[in-house]
Design an enzyme around this catalytic site. Sequence first.
Site, PDB file in Angstrom:
ATOM      1  NE  ARG A 237     119.614  20.939  28.145  1.00 41.12           N
ATOM      2  CZ  ARG A 237     119.461  20.895  26.814  1.00 41.12           C
ATOM      3  NH1 ARG A 237     118.595  20.049  26.276  1.00 41.12           N
ATOM      4  NH2 ARG A 237     120.181  21.673  26.039  1.00 41.12           N
ATOM      5  CD  GLU A 266     120.881  13.674  28.808  1.00 36.11           C
ATOM      6  OE1 GLU A 266     121.675  13.969  27.900  1.00 36.11           O
ATOM      7  OE2 GLU A 266     119.695  14.026  28.816  1.00 36.11           O
ATOM      8  CG  HIS A 284     119.673  14.570  24.767  1.00 36.57           C
ATOM      9  ND1 HIS A 284     120.207  15.273  25.823  1.00 36.57           N
ATOM     10  CD2 HIS A 284     119.044  15.505  24.000  1.00 36.57           C
ATOM     11  CE1 HIS A 284     119.913  16.563  25.696  1.00 36.57           C
ATOM     12  NE2 HIS A 284     119.209  16.724  24.591  1.00 36.57           N
TER      13      HIS A 284
HETATM   14  C1  GLV Z   1     119.296  19.951  22.659  1.00 31.41           C
HETATM   15  O1  GLV Z   1     118.969  19.353  23.622  1.00 31.41           O
HETATM   16  C2  GLV Z   1     119.500  21.367  22.585  1.00 31.41           C
HETATM   17  O2  GLV Z   1     119.358  22.081  23.599  1.00 31.41           O
HETATM   18  O3  GLV Z   1     119.832  21.844  21.503  1.00 31.41           O
END
Ligand code: GLV
Length: 333
Positions: A237, A266, A284
């Site tokens: 993250r 983001e 991402h």
């Molecule tokens: C993606 O980032 C998730 O947490 O599934």
Amino acid sequence: MPGRVLITRAIPEPGPSLVRGAADRVDANTEDRSLTADGLKLAVAGQDAVLCLLTDQIDASVLEAAEGCKIFANMAVGYNNIDVAEATRRGILVTNTPGVLTECTADLTWALILGVARRVAEGDVEMRAGRFPGWGPLYMLGGDVAGTTLGLIGPGRIAAAVARRATGFGMTVLYHGRRPGAELDGLGARSVPLDELLKTSDFVSLHVPLSAETRHLIDAQALSQMKPTSYLINTSRGPVVDEAALVVALRTGQIAGAGLDVYEDEPKMATGLADCPNTVLLPHLGSATIATRAAMSRIAGENLVAVLQGRRPPNLVNPELWPDSSRARPHSL
Ligand code: GLV
């Protein structure tokens, strides 16, 4: 108690069909974009269950608007977008989709490790721009991967899957976590204090959930402990890294480069990051394969349907609300 369900955004099958087969009514946002904060509050009102995504901020005000809702089934392994403490206080179940995105996130972590060390994205840009001057002994030299040291922060499934791949590259694997990583230990990875990991790793790769404890875990001080030849990789993250401090470290050569899939705010990224050539920047994509997104959709749907049918959902992140898997939920739904 089949009831009313909200799906907050267009998602792949089979989740929507599973939900439609079990609910009385499904309200689905069929657009491939999140509802606005106000739109989300309006949409959750009167729902019995919500299938949501990591782009939905399920904060206290949304949970309040969702009065009477039994479950928020997040289609993600991470659930930092949900105020789980507040959901638990309100007796709302929260579920996630663990396991199914482990391998593809580990693959993408490796794409970043190889991409940033061997300057794959930079090289692609040079070719497309017609700037390749022909092979040169000093041209676009990068860092080695095989035989180097990989430091994994976080002892979980994704870290173990990254470590498994590292054995093929003959790497020494270190890890740091609050709990022991049985799979990592089995692979010969060595658990070390964070300082030692930062000081000795050639690649520092982040695999922790976002929490108050991990926010800015990699700050200016942590970056200053890394070697000038080492790379930071983040597929966890964004807020785990102080992105402004990272830009400084990249600009000043404090570290050799960074491969990032996630960002602090983001879809934006910190000023200056895009101008650092020693980065590979992905939007991402950790779980972005066709099969993985379908599996995530299925699991989110199954968690939600279980609750509609009075069964304990398999991937409960607040199990204190339903401690015993063999029994019906203590407070009737
Ligand atoms: C993606 O980032 C998730 O947490 O599934």
